[in-house]
Design a protein around this motif. Structure first.
Motif, PDB file in Angstrom:
ATOM      1  N   GLN A 127       0.836  -1.200   0.000  1.00 22.19           N
ATOM      2  CA  GLN A 127       0.000   0.000   0.000  1.00 22.19           C
ATOM      3  C   GLN A 127       0.871   1.250   0.000  1.00 22.19           C
ATOM      4  OE1 GLN A 127      -3.589   0.582   0.468  1.00 22.19           O
ATOM      5  NE2 GLN A 127      -3.736  -1.424  -0.475  1.00 22.19           N
ATOM      6  N   THR A 133       4.843   5.272  -5.640  1.00 18.23           N
ATOM      7  CA  THR A 133       4.958   5.383  -7.098  1.00 18.23           C
ATOM      8  C   THR A 133       4.003   6.437  -7.640  1.00 18.23           C
ATOM      9  OG1 THR A 133       3.282   3.719  -7.645  1.00 18.23           O
ATOM     10  CG2 THR A 133       5.514   2.924  -7.269  1.00 18.23           C
ATOM     11  N   MET A 134       2.982   6.805  -6.835  1.00 18.78           N
ATOM     12  CA  MET A 134       2.059   7.849  -7.269  1.00 18.78           C
ATOM     13  C   MET A 134       2.575   9.232  -6.888  1.00 18.78           C
ATOM     14  SD  MET A 134      -1.354   5.765  -6.196  1.00 18.78           S
ATOM     15  CE  MET A 134      -2.463   7.133  -6.168  1.00 18.78           C
ATOM     16  N   GLY A 135       3.779   9.295  -6.355  1.00 16.90           N
ATOM     17  CA  GLY A 135       4.394  10.589  -6.084  1.00 16.90           C
ATOM     18  C   GLY A 135       4.039  11.195  -4.742  1.00 16.90           C
ATOM     19  N   LEU A 136       3.237  10.490  -3.937  1.00 19.55           N
ATOM     20  CA  LEU A 136       2.824  11.066  -2.652  1.00 19.55           C
ATOM     21  C   LEU A 136       4.016  11.176  -1.701  1.00 19.55           C
ATOM     22  CD1 LEU A 136      -0.548   9.170  -2.099  1.00 19.55           C
ATOM     23  CD2 LEU A 136      -0.205  11.494  -2.905  1.00 19.55           C
ATOM     24  N   GLN A 149      -6.058   3.264   7.445  1.00 16.73           N
ATOM     25  CA  GLN A 149      -6.227   1.806   7.412  1.00 16.73           C
ATOM     26  C   GLN A 149      -5.834   1.179   8.736  1.00 16.73           C
ATOM     27  OE1 GLN A 149      -5.065  -0.447   3.845  1.00 16.73           O
ATOM     28  NE2 GLN A 149      -4.461   1.506   2.986  1.00 16.73           N
ATOM     29  N   ARG A 230     -14.485  -2.799   5.491  1.00 19.57           N
ATOM     30  CA  ARG A 230     -13.809  -2.337   4.283  1.00 19.57           C
ATOM     31  C   ARG A 230     -12.394  -2.859   4.184  1.00 19.57           C
ATOM     32  NH1 ARG A 230     -15.586   3.632   4.834  1.00 19.57           N
ATOM     33  NH2 ARG A 230     -17.775   3.253   4.424  1.00 19.57           N
TER      34      ARG A 230
ATOM     35  N   GLY B 101       6.004  10.146  -9.441  1.00 19.08           N
ATOM     36  CA  GLY B 101       4.689  10.127 -10.066  1.00 19.08           C
ATOM     37  C   GLY B 101       4.718   9.993 -11.572  1.00 19.08           C
ATOM     38  N   LEU B 112      -5.477  -1.393  -4.489  1.00 17.27           N
ATOM     39  CA  LEU B 112      -6.302  -0.199  -4.296  1.00 17.27           C
ATOM     40  C   LEU B 112      -6.316   0.114  -2.809  1.00 17.27           C
ATOM     41  CD1 LEU B 112      -9.289  -0.986  -6.677  1.00 17.27           C
ATOM     42  CD2 LEU B 112      -7.239   0.346  -7.121  1.00 17.27           C
ATOM     43  N   PHE B 113      -6.586   1.390  -2.479  1.00  9.91           N
ATOM     44  CA  PHE B 113      -6.687   1.767  -1.076  1.00  9.91           C
ATOM     45  C   PHE B 113      -8.090   1.378  -0.596  1.00  9.91           C
ATOM     46  CE2 PHE B 113      -3.819   5.143  -2.901  1.00  9.91           C
ATOM     47  CZ  PHE B 113      -2.663   4.467  -2.561  1.00  9.91           C
ATOM     48  N   HIS B 115      -9.894   1.799   1.982  1.00 11.00           N
ATOM     49  CA  HIS B 115     -10.754   2.689   2.765  1.00 11.00           C
ATOM     50  C   HIS B 115     -11.280   3.846   1.939  1.00 11.00           C
ATOM     51  CE1 HIS B 115      -6.705   4.201   2.767  1.00 11.00           C
ATOM     52  NE2 HIS B 115      -7.115   5.379   3.200  1.00 11.00           N
ATOM     53  N   MET B 116     -10.984   3.856   0.648  1.00  7.82           N
ATOM     54  CA  MET B 116     -11.433   4.966  -0.208  1.00  7.82           C
ATOM     55  C   MET B 116     -12.322   4.428  -1.319  1.00  7.82           C
ATOM     56  SD  MET B 116      -8.013   7.073  -0.916  1.00  7.82           S
ATOM     57  CE  MET B 116      -6.980   7.661   0.399  1.00  7.82           C
ATOM     58  N   ASN B 121      -9.691   6.821  -4.884  1.00 10.53           N
ATOM     59  CA  ASN B 121      -8.442   6.144  -5.216  1.00 10.53           C
ATOM     60  C   ASN B 121      -7.755   6.816  -6.396  1.00 10.53           C
ATOM     61  OD1 ASN B 121      -7.342   3.351  -4.217  1.00 10.53           O
ATOM     62  ND2 ASN B 121      -9.523   3.361  -3.740  1.00 10.53           N
ATOM     63  N   LEU B 124      -6.710  10.662  -5.526  1.00  9.80           N
ATOM     64  CA  LEU B 124      -5.851  10.977  -4.367  1.00  9.80           C
ATOM     65  C   LEU B 124      -4.561  11.689  -4.782  1.00  9.80           C
ATOM     66  CD1 LEU B 124      -5.265  10.717  -1.305  1.00  9.80           C
ATOM     67  CD2 LEU B 124      -4.074   8.598  -1.835  1.00  9.80           C
ATOM     68  N   ALA B 125      -3.834  11.088  -5.717  1.00 12.83           N
ATOM     69  CA  ALA B 125      -2.554  11.687  -6.108  1.00 12.83           C
ATOM     70  C   ALA B 125      -2.760  12.973  -6.908  1.00 12.83           C
ATOM     71  CB  ALA B 125      -1.731  10.688  -6.917  1.00 12.83           C
ATOM     72  N   LYS B 128      -3.368  15.389  -3.916  1.00  9.93           N
ATOM     73  CA  LYS B 128      -2.314  15.553  -2.915  1.00  9.93           C
ATOM     74  C   LYS B 128      -0.918  15.660  -3.508  1.00  9.93           C
ATOM     75  CE  LYS B 128      -5.445  15.333   0.122  1.00  9.93           C
ATOM     76  NZ  LYS B 128      -5.907  16.597   0.713  1.00  9.93           N
ATOM     77  N   PHE B 129      -0.738  15.212  -4.743  1.00 11.52           N
ATOM     78  CA  PHE B 129       0.592  15.322  -5.358  1.00 11.52           C
ATOM     79  C   PHE B 129       0.586  16.373  -6.466  1.00 11.52           C
ATOM     80  CE2 PHE B 129       3.356  13.629  -8.868  1.00 11.52           C
ATOM     81  CZ  PHE B 129       4.536  14.121  -8.349  1.00 11.52           C
ATOM     82  N   ARG B 173      -6.036   4.612 -12.156  1.00  9.45           N
ATOM     83  CA  ARG B 173      -5.376   5.405 -11.125  1.00  9.45           C
ATOM     84  C   ARG B 173      -3.955   5.789 -11.555  1.00  9.45           C
ATOM     85  NH1 ARG B 173      -4.572   2.730  -5.270  1.00  9.45           N
ATOM     86  NH2 ARG B 173      -3.244   1.353  -6.503  1.00  9.45           N
ATOM     87  N   LEU B 177      -2.219  10.134 -13.643  1.00 10.14           N
ATOM     88  CA  LEU B 177      -1.063  11.002 -13.418  1.00 10.14           C
ATOM     89  C   LEU B 177      -0.299  11.266 -14.710  1.00 10.14           C
ATOM     90  CD1 LEU B 177       0.242   9.499 -10.084  1.00 10.14           C
ATOM     91  CD2 LEU B 177      -0.904  11.672 -10.421  1.00 10.14           C
TER      92      LEU B 177
END
Lengths: 236, 254
Positions: A127, A133-136, A149, A230, B101, B112-113, B115-116, B121, B124-125, B128-129, B173, B177
């Motif tokens: 996770q 990888t999404m840049g966060l 989570q 969830r 990214g 996948l996250f 809780h979203m 999902n 998000l980026a 936030k990114f 997802r 980006l």
């Protein structure tokens, strides 16, 4: 047998209501502070920087392992004397309430932190990788991916500890609070002291404690089971 | 799978284009990597040009996933040079900030996250990114979900989706980006046979649309359909070629 109808007579009913409000105040304030503290300490314990991690670990070690009553006696009796010797000034009278809240918050906060750490370890490492990888940023990953989570994974344990914190508010009995600031158990003892009737006030607060525990337990369990549905089913 | 996508040989999809015309997006040069003194990669080189799809095949444990983790900055490597869009990733150095990214990764599990919602999902980026305003992120997210055919699921939670749907959301997802290159690590390996086609179909559509992809897969036939270049990873080294026959070595002896 006659116990005397004291609890529902003035001024005792007023004392009791005041005590209930104080119990609610103490448990909600210390519980909320403990939750924030627990989050912050968990965050520090998971950093790679050695200093903050060591400090956070030490905090958890101390407050998870020391019993509450001697701890409270120390901060409300020993600490003011130390303070007086060092600074030459006395603690203000209201300080006891804040010390009580601080100790309860630290105690529950350390336990929340330990529970949350287990939750963080339970979040699949992938996770965090996919979020990277999404840049966060590391902070965004913590707040949006890991902590939400983790809290859901350990939701039942957090709920149990919240109720424990509410019950711990009775530890105020060992703190020399002004009469107006006594919580429920303190007010019950005060009523008993005035009326020589122990059965009625103690039974009354037992009923209120049960209602508070079961009521908040019902809400918290509902939250916990929804939160868990969830993360467990959606692990993939 | 739609006939027009599957029956056409991959090479025909870019007719008349010289093989070295598009710019190089990803280049690996003699990458080596050891796990506790055990060499996993001993000199992997490969090149991926814009709009190309490179299929990376190899036996289990040959280091395919490690290659993907190195390119995406999730794993360090020991020596060699990895160049992504002209930016060098050096051995033992932190992953360049510029590349954050810009390398999309699809894992074997959709990851996948949980809780979203599906839409959260995907956005998000973006929020936030990329720091897009919520409305714009939402618009972009919905567009990507539509492209993957999962827009009706936008408000559902991942737990309620099928494996194929999850994988398609994961692709949406990553695409949201606008990555330079999409790395797919056996995207269909964990799916029921019935769900594989719906994912393969989308990947083929992306290939046709000119998405640059590195596709790690065990499914050789699918690799031949989707890819324009082929690489076989064996014993820590890698042979690259435009010849689909490269993958023949993987076939079990009959």
């Amino acid at each position: 047998m006659h116990f005397g109808n004291y609890v529902f007579a003035e001024p005792y009913l007023g004392w009791l209501v005041r005590g209930i409000l104080m119990t609610l105040l103490i448990s909600v304030v210390s519980g909320t502070a403990a939750a924030l503290l627990g989050l912050w300490v968990t965050r520090l314990r998971l950093t790679s920087r050695r200093g903050p991690r060591l400090a956070a670990d030490t905090f958890v070690m101390i407050f998870r392992n020391l019993p509450l009553v001697p701890l409270l006696l120390f901060v409300t009796f020993a600490l003011p004397r130390l303070w007086l010797q060092v600074t030459g000034r006395a603690f203000p009278i209201w300080a006891d309430l804040y010390l009580l809240l601080a100790v309860l918050s630290a105690d529950s906060g350390a336990n929340f932190a330990e529970i949350l750490r287990a939750g963080v370890l339970g979040v699949a490492p992938q996770q965090q990788e996919v979020a990277r990888t999404m840049g966060l940023s590391a902070g965004a990953i913590r707040w949006h991916v890991v902590f939400p989570q983790a809290a859901r994974i350990v939701a039942p344990a957090l709920a149990t500890r919240w109720i424990q914190n509410m019950k711990n508010s009775t530890m105020a009995l060992v703190v020399p609070l002004p009469l107006g600031l006594l919580e429920m158990a303190g007010q019950a003892e005060r009523i008993a002291g005035e009326t020589f009737s122990w059965v009625q006030p103690l039974t009354a607060i037992a009923v209120v404690y049960l209602l508070l525990s079961l009521g908040s337990g019902w809400f918290l369990n509902r939250w916990a089971s929804r939160a868990q549905a969830r993360v467990q089913a959606g692990a993939a | 799978m739609p006939a027009d996508l599957t029956t056409r040989p991959a090479a025909d999809r870019h007719p008349g284009r010289a093989p070295d015309e598009p710019r190089v997006v990803l280049n690996l040069d003699q990458i080596t990597k050891r796990f506790n003194e055990r060499p996993v990669l001993s000199g992997v080189s490969l090149t991926l040009r814009q709009g190309e799809v490179l299929a990376l095949c190899g036996p289990s444990g040959s280091g395919k996933t490690t290659v993907i983790r190195i390119i995406s900055g999730l794993a360090p490597f020991d020596s060699g040079l990895c160049t992504i869009d002209g930016t060098a990733v050096n051995a033992g150095q932190p992953y360049p900030r510029r590349l954050y990214g810009s390398v999309g990764v699809i894992f074997q599990d959709a990851c996948l996250f949980p809780h979203m919602t599906v839409l959260a999902n995907v956005t998000l980026a973006l929020r936030k990114f990329k720091r897009l305003p919520a409305a714009q992120a939402r618009q972009r997210g919905i567009a990507e979900l539509e492209r993957m055919g999962v827009a009706p699921l936008a408000d559902r939670y991942p737990a309620t989706l099928s494996g194929g749907e999850r994988q398609r959301v994961a692709i949406a997802r990553a695409l949201a980006l606008d990555p330079l290159v999409l790395l797919l690590d056996e995207p269909t390996a964990n799916l029921d046979p019935g769900l594989v086609d719906e994912v393969c179909e989308r990947i083929l559509a992306l290939a046709c649309a000119g998405t640059t992809m590195l596709l790690v897969t065990h499914a050789i036939d699918f690799a031949r359909q989707a890819a324009t270049a082929f690489a076989l990873l064996r014993e820590g080294t890698c042979q690259c070629s435009r010849d689909p026959g490269t993958l023949d070595h993987l076939r079990p002896p009959r």
